[in-house]
Write an enzyme that holds these catalytic residues in place. Structure first.
Site, PDB file in Angstrom:
ATOM      1  N   ASP A 121       0.856  -1.184   0.000  1.00  0.00           N
ATOM      2  CA  ASP A 121       0.000   0.000   0.000  1.00  0.00           C
ATOM      3  C   ASP A 121       0.889   1.230   0.000  1.00  0.00           C
ATOM      4  O   ASP A 121       1.923   1.254   0.671  1.00  0.00           O
ATOM      5  CB  ASP A 121      -0.906   0.019   1.235  1.00  0.00           C
ATOM      6  CG  ASP A 121      -2.009  -1.032   1.176  1.00  0.00           C
ATOM      7  OD1 ASP A 121      -2.361  -1.462   0.058  1.00  0.00           O
ATOM      8  OD2 ASP A 121      -2.527  -1.407   2.232  1.00  0.00           O
ATOM      9  N   ASP A 140      -7.009  -1.870  -4.121  1.00  0.00           N
ATOM     10  CA  ASP A 140      -7.977  -1.591  -3.058  1.00  0.00           C
ATOM     11  C   ASP A 140      -9.124  -0.735  -3.582  1.00  0.00           C
ATOM     12  O   ASP A 140     -10.297  -0.986  -3.280  1.00  0.00           O
ATOM     13  CB  ASP A 140      -7.310  -0.870  -1.884  1.00  0.00           C
ATOM     14  CG  ASP A 140      -6.252  -1.707  -1.198  1.00  0.00           C
ATOM     15  OD1 ASP A 140      -6.274  -2.945  -1.334  1.00  0.00           O
ATOM     16  OD2 ASP A 140      -5.401  -1.108  -0.513  1.00  0.00           O
TER      17      ASP A 140
END
Length: 160
Positions: A121, A140
């Protein structure tokens, strides 16, 4: 199914290309933070061993390794279930696009777990005096859009 496939491929490749660029070419895994347009858009390296917001990130290496494979299995099962559902009931064009988003995003995060042991991320966005401590990635976003679309968008062409 062709629409689902191509949307999934585009999402998957976009996700993996951005992760490769940010983690390896910008060396975010070593520098950990790059301010792009502070505070609105920044790059912050975060290895996510759990699910959204780091939930289910376990402490010990053994627990993390077990959870890694559980989450890979869950993601593959969900992607397969969505593909089976869309194969049996193709729904509207928007529904098929949403399915492609979800499948492409899920597979993007699966590849991270296989390669790195965690999801990479790196997108961090804050605004208006509120500092967001979390990071996310293209996969995501795609999973969220896909799931939202499958729930909210009309399933058949006549309702669209």
């Amino acid at each position: 199914m062709r629409t689902v496939f191509w949307v999934a491929v585009i999402i998957f490749l976009s996700d993996q290309a951005t992760k490769y660029y940010v983690v390896h070419m910008l060396s975010l895994d070593r520098v950990l933070a790059i301010n792009v347009w502070d505070p609105y858009f920044n790059l912050r390296m975060a290895w996510n061993y759990g699910i959204n917001f780091g939930l289910l990130s376990l402490d010990s290496a053994e627990q993390r390794e077990m959870m890694r494979w559980v989450l890979i299995g869950v993601a593959l099962t969900i992607a397969a279930a969505v593909l089976w559902w869309i194969y049996r009931e193709p729904g509207s064009l928007w529904h098929r696009i949403a399915a492609g988003f979800l499948v492409g995003g899920a597979l993007g995060n699966v590849v991270d777990r296989v390669l790195y042991g965690a999801v990479a991320d790196f997108i961090n966005m804050s605004c208006c005096g509120v500092q967001n401590p979390y990071a996310f990635n293209i996969a995501d976003i795609a999973v969220f859009i896909g799931a939202f679309g499958l729930v909210v968008l009309p399933h058949n062409e006549k309702a669209a």
